[in-house]
Design a protein around this motif. Sequence first.
Motif, PDB file in Angstrom:
ATOM      1  N   LEU A  18       0.821  -1.213   0.000  1.00 38.00           N
ATOM      2  CA  LEU A  18       0.000   0.000   0.000  1.00 38.00           C
ATOM      3  C   LEU A  18       0.859   1.269   0.000  1.00 38.00           C
ATOM      4  CD1 LEU A  18      -2.671  -1.024   2.681  1.00 38.00           C
ATOM      5  CD2 LEU A  18      -3.075  -0.746   0.223  1.00 38.00           C
ATOM      6  N   ASN A  19       2.159   1.087   0.173  1.00 43.76           N
ATOM      7  CA  ASN A  19       3.073   2.225   0.287  1.00 43.76           C
ATOM      8  C   ASN A  19       2.640   3.139   1.441  1.00 43.76           C
ATOM      9  OD1 ASN A  19       5.389   3.638  -0.527  1.00 43.76           O
ATOM     10  ND2 ASN A  19       4.193   5.046  -1.802  1.00 43.76           N
ATOM     11  N   ALA A  20       2.199   2.499   2.526  1.00 47.01           N
ATOM     12  CA  ALA A  20       1.643   3.240   3.662  1.00 47.01           C
ATOM     13  C   ALA A  20       2.670   3.558   4.742  1.00 47.01           C
ATOM     14  CB  ALA A  20       0.493   2.436   4.285  1.00 47.01           C
ATOM     15  N   ILE A  21       3.842   2.945   4.675  1.00 42.69           N
ATOM     16  CA  ILE A  21       4.822   3.078   5.748  1.00 42.69           C
ATOM     17  C   ILE A  21       5.729   4.274   5.476  1.00 42.69           C
ATOM     18  CG2 ILE A  21       6.638   1.930   7.044  1.00 42.69           C
ATOM     19  CD1 ILE A  21       5.496  -0.751   6.099  1.00 42.69           C
ATOM     20  N   PRO A  22       5.717   5.281   6.331  1.00 43.73           N
ATOM     21  CA  PRO A  22       6.589   6.451   6.140  1.00 43.73           C
ATOM     22  C   PRO A  22       8.071   6.054   6.197  1.00 43.73           C
ATOM     23  CG  PRO A  22       4.854   6.919   7.732  1.00 43.73           C
ATOM     24  CD  PRO A  22       4.826   5.446   7.496  1.00 43.73           C
ATOM     25  N   GLU A  23       8.916   6.878   5.611  1.00 42.04           N
ATOM     26  CA  GLU A  23      10.339   6.567   5.532  1.00 42.04           C
ATOM     27  C   GLU A  23      11.012   6.525   6.888  1.00 42.04           C
ATOM     28  OE1 GLU A  23      12.255   9.242   2.896  1.00 42.04           O
ATOM     29  OE2 GLU A  23      11.223   8.490   1.090  1.00 42.04           O
ATOM     30  N   ASN A  24      10.460   7.228   7.869  1.00 42.51           N
ATOM     31  CA  ASN A  24      11.106   7.261   9.193  1.00 42.51           C
ATOM     32  C   ASN A  24      10.686   6.099  10.090  1.00 42.51           C
ATOM     33  OD1 ASN A  24       8.483   8.484   9.374  1.00 42.51           O
ATOM     34  ND2 ASN A  24       9.029   9.309  11.379  1.00 42.51           N
ATOM     35  N   ILE A  25       9.892   5.176   9.569  1.00 52.48           N
ATOM     36  CA  ILE A  25       9.446   4.024  10.362  1.00 52.48           C
ATOM     37  C   ILE A  25      10.155   2.765   9.873  1.00 52.48           C
ATOM     38  CG2 ILE A  25       7.495   2.552  10.969  1.00 52.48           C
ATOM     39  CD1 ILE A  25       5.726   4.946  11.032  1.00 52.48           C
ATOM     40  N   HIS A  26      10.848   2.122  10.793  1.00 52.13           N
ATOM     41  CA  HIS A  26      11.570   0.885  10.505  1.00 52.13           C
ATOM     42  C   HIS A  26      10.736  -0.296  11.024  1.00 52.13           C
ATOM     43  CE1 HIS A  26      15.305   3.260   9.805  1.00 52.13           C
ATOM     44  NE2 HIS A  26      14.793   4.025  10.762  1.00 52.13           N
ATOM     45  N   ILE A  27      10.467  -1.258  10.167  1.00 54.29           N
ATOM     46  CA  ILE A  27       9.721  -2.453  10.572  1.00 54.29           C
ATOM     47  C   ILE A  27      10.718  -3.606  10.708  1.00 54.29           C
ATOM     48  CG2 ILE A  27       7.777  -3.953  10.102  1.00 54.29           C
ATOM     49  CD1 ILE A  27       7.039  -0.996  10.370  1.00 54.29           C
ATOM     50  N   ALA A  28      10.806  -4.177  11.899  1.00 52.31           N
ATOM     51  CA  ALA A  28      11.770  -5.248  12.170  1.00 52.31           C
ATOM     52  C   ALA A  28      11.154  -6.599  11.802  1.00 52.31           C
ATOM     53  CB  ALA A  28      12.176  -5.225  13.636  1.00 52.31           C
ATOM     54  N   LEU A  29      11.175  -6.920  10.519  1.00 51.15           N
ATOM     55  CA  LEU A  29      10.561  -8.163  10.056  1.00 51.15           C
ATOM     56  C   LEU A  29      11.467  -9.378  10.267  1.00 51.15           C
ATOM     57  CD1 LEU A  29       8.889  -6.958   6.728  1.00 51.15           C
ATOM     58  CD2 LEU A  29       7.861  -7.226   8.995  1.00 51.15           C
ATOM     59  N   GLU A  30      12.749  -9.144  10.492  1.00 46.23           N
ATOM     60  CA  GLU A  30      13.697 -10.233  10.712  1.00 46.23           C
ATOM     61  C   GLU A  30      14.526  -9.942  11.955  1.00 46.23           C
ATOM     62  OE1 GLU A  30      16.048 -10.538   7.227  1.00 46.23           O
ATOM     63  OE2 GLU A  30      14.406 -11.284   5.953  1.00 46.23           O
ATOM     64  N   PRO A  31      15.008 -11.005  12.629  1.00 49.78           N
ATOM     65  CA  PRO A  31      15.888 -10.772  13.778  1.00 49.78           C
ATOM     66  C   PRO A  31      17.160 -10.058  13.324  1.00 49.78           C
ATOM     67  CG  PRO A  31      15.148 -13.062  13.671  1.00 49.78           C
ATOM     68  CD  PRO A  31      14.756 -12.432  12.380  1.00 49.78           C
ATOM     69  N   GLY A  32      17.633  -9.164  14.147  1.00 50.05           N
ATOM     70  CA  GLY A  32      18.857  -8.465  13.796  1.00 50.05           C
ATOM     71  C   GLY A  32      18.940  -7.117  14.467  1.00 50.05           C
ATOM     72  N   VAL A  33      19.905  -6.328  14.007  1.00 48.23           N
ATOM     73  CA  VAL A  33      20.186  -5.023  14.611  1.00 48.23           C
ATOM     74  C   VAL A  33      19.764  -3.910  13.657  1.00 48.23           C
ATOM     75  CG1 VAL A  33      21.984  -3.507  15.522  1.00 48.23           C
ATOM     76  CG2 VAL A  33      22.131  -5.975  15.911  1.00 48.23           C
ATOM     77  N   ILE A  34      19.000  -2.965  14.179  1.00 49.90           N
ATOM     78  CA  ILE A  34      18.656  -1.748  13.450  1.00 49.90           C
ATOM     79  C   ILE A  34      19.449  -0.623  14.093  1.00 49.90           C
ATOM     80  CG2 ILE A  34      16.826  -0.106  12.880  1.00 49.90           C
ATOM     81  CD1 ILE A  34      14.859  -2.440  12.929  1.00 49.90           C
ATOM     82  N   SER A  35      20.463  -0.132  13.367  1.00 47.58           N
ATOM     83  CA  SER A  35      21.344   0.898  13.912  1.00 47.58           C
ATOM     84  C   SER A  35      20.791   2.288  13.631  1.00 47.58           C
ATOM     85  CB  SER A  35      22.752   0.764  13.320  1.00 47.58           C
ATOM     86  OG  SER A  35      23.389  -0.405  13.805  1.00 47.58           O
ATOM     87  N   LEU A  36      20.763   3.095  14.651  1.00 48.46           N
ATOM     88  CA  LEU A  36      20.364   4.496  14.542  1.00 48.46           C
ATOM     89  C   LEU A  36      21.524   5.330  15.080  1.00 48.46           C
ATOM     90  CD1 LEU A  36      16.736   4.124  16.001  1.00 48.46           C
ATOM     91  CD2 LEU A  36      17.395   4.115  13.584  1.00 48.46           C
ATOM     92  N   PRO A  37      22.609   5.434  14.303  1.00 53.56           N
ATOM     93  CA  PRO A  37      23.820   6.084  14.821  1.00 53.56           C
ATOM     94  C   PRO A  37      23.623   7.542  15.183  1.00 53.56           C
ATOM     95  CG  PRO A  37      23.998   5.635  12.460  1.00 53.56           C
ATOM     96  CD  PRO A  37      22.782   4.922  12.944  1.00 53.56           C
ATOM     97  N   GLU A  38      22.795   8.259  14.442  1.00 50.36           N
ATOM     98  CA  GLU A  38      22.575   9.671  14.773  1.00 50.36           C
ATOM     99  C   GLU A  38      21.903   9.828  16.126  1.00 50.36           C
ATOM    100  OE1 GLU A  38      20.550  11.846  11.776  1.00 50.36           O
ATOM    101  OE2 GLU A  38      21.878  11.190  10.162  1.00 50.36           O
ATOM    102  N   GLN A  39      21.130   8.813  16.504  1.00 54.12           N
ATOM    103  CA  GLN A  39      20.422   8.868  17.792  1.00 54.12           C
ATOM    104  C   GLN A  39      21.231   8.190  18.906  1.00 54.12           C
ATOM    105  OE1 GLN A  39      18.877   7.982  14.834  1.00 54.12           O
ATOM    106  NE2 GLN A  39      17.929  10.014  14.664  1.00 54.12           N
ATOM    107  N   GLY A  40      22.334   7.530  18.553  1.00 51.96           N
ATOM    108  CA  GLY A  40      23.155   6.860  19.548  1.00 51.96           C
ATOM    109  C   GLY A  40      22.549   5.557  20.042  1.00 51.96           C
ATOM    110  N   ILE A  41      21.741   4.923  19.192  1.00 57.83           N
ATOM    111  CA  ILE A  41      21.001   3.732  19.618  1.00 57.83           C
ATOM    112  C   ILE A  41      21.167   2.611  18.602  1.00 57.83           C
ATOM    113  CG2 ILE A  41      18.693   2.788  20.076  1.00 57.83           C
ATOM    114  CD1 ILE A  41      17.859   5.595  20.964  1.00 57.83           C
ATOM    115  N   ALA A  42      21.346   1.397  19.090  1.00 58.28           N
ATOM    116  CA  ALA A  42      21.272   0.193  18.271  1.00 58.28           C
ATOM    117  C   ALA A  42      20.151  -0.672  18.827  1.00 58.28           C
ATOM    118  CB  ALA A  42      22.593  -0.571  18.290  1.00 58.28           C
ATOM    119  N   VAL A  43      19.153  -0.966  18.002  1.00 59.83           N
ATOM    120  CA  VAL A  43      17.995  -1.742  18.439  1.00 59.83           C
ATOM    121  C   VAL A  43      18.178  -3.196  18.021  1.00 59.83           C
ATOM    122  CG1 VAL A  43      15.501  -2.017  18.305  1.00 59.83           C
ATOM    123  CG2 VAL A  43      16.501   0.279  18.247  1.00 59.83           C
ATOM    124  N   LEU A  44      18.208  -4.083  18.997  1.00 57.03           N
ATOM    125  CA  LEU A  44      18.308  -5.521  18.751  1.00 57.03           C
ATOM    126  C   LEU A  44      16.891  -6.072  18.736  1.00 57.03           C
ATOM    127  CD1 LEU A  44      20.969  -4.483  20.223  1.00 57.03           C
ATOM    128  CD2 LEU A  44      21.373  -6.877  20.797  1.00 57.03           C
TER     129      LEU A  44
END
Length: 377
Positions: free
Chosen positions: A103-129
């Motif tokens: 649907l192209n409904a997901i804004p660019e600033n939203i990360h969907i964690a569909l797989e196990p792993g690390v989502i790095s947000l270096p500008e925010q100083g956060i790594a999401v496991l």
Amino acid sequence: MPKFLHTADWQMGRTYSRFDTENGSALVEARYETIERLAALAAEQQCDAVLVAGDVFDAQTVSDRTIRRVFNATRGFTGPWVMLPGNHDAALAESVWTRAKRLNAIPENIHIALEPGVISLPEQGIAVLAAPLTQRHTYGDLTQPFDDMQTAPGLLRIGLGHGSVQGVLPDEIDASNPIAPNRADIAKLDYLALGDWHGVKEINPRTWYSGTHEPERFRNNDAGYVLIVDIAQPGAMPEVTQRETARYQWHQWREHLSVPSDLDKLLNRITQLPEASVLDLKLNGTLTLAGDRKLTDVLSVAEARYRSVTFDRTGLQLEPTEDDISALHADGYLGEVVQELRERQQPTHADSDAGVARDALAILAGLLTPNDTEVAK
């Protein structure tokens, strides 16, 4: 000092079939309004990110409109969001998430964690496991891979999971999607953001359930909040602040009435509720006819004032006082009827149907009691 907002269990798309159409619709709308409220809170608090620990949606089959409205409601916070599939919206091969992408409904600033792993947000100083559910129920700890996940130096290690911390929640909750209570320590996490339990709950200083953002059931477990989490640097202890977001307060009362003061206290409690209340009331015990009239009047006002009021009076037995009987002027045959209805409320009566007898006595009392207009005449 990185700061983020922790929320979970939105379960958007759920319905409220136990309520009438008007109230059910209002409760549904409140869930969207509360997403907008928490997004505004994240912006106001200058959070670096918003983490949603599972069950954004109530089911895989929610409508396209629901999907679009959920993401539209997040627009008040333009920083990064990380959303985790939970047991209600698991990351199946074909899911609500894949539909949202089409649907192209997901804004660019939203990360969907569909797989196990690390989502790095270096500008925010956060790594999401992230430990997303890829099926509704699992019997292994999906947060265990956190132990071996590598993150860049200097970034906070923030775990994001959805399930039941073993040995802490009620036994019936522990059936599936288990999470080790010491996962934060083993995986060297600065914080473990969890969903699945619908109220705020601290497991340990680094492991919290945020609960749902808007209450959706009668359970006294601190629902209707989000958590603002400050962590000065990797290894520092989190500062967790609970912030209320709920539109409605849900109250379920089970009351026994035996003396007039019991009724007076109950009526005072009812009248002191905020207007944004959902009240479910079940009563048992005994009540005089005068007390029954007072209760009826207060409940009538409450039904118009509050979002929803449901009540069950089948456990109440009417016991008219001598003053009640005198006020009815029920002499002769009517007096015999009143006495018969009093007796039929007793469980020992041969043909006892206490509910019918109580209602009949209340109706008869209403018919026999002169109203203020009649008295004035």
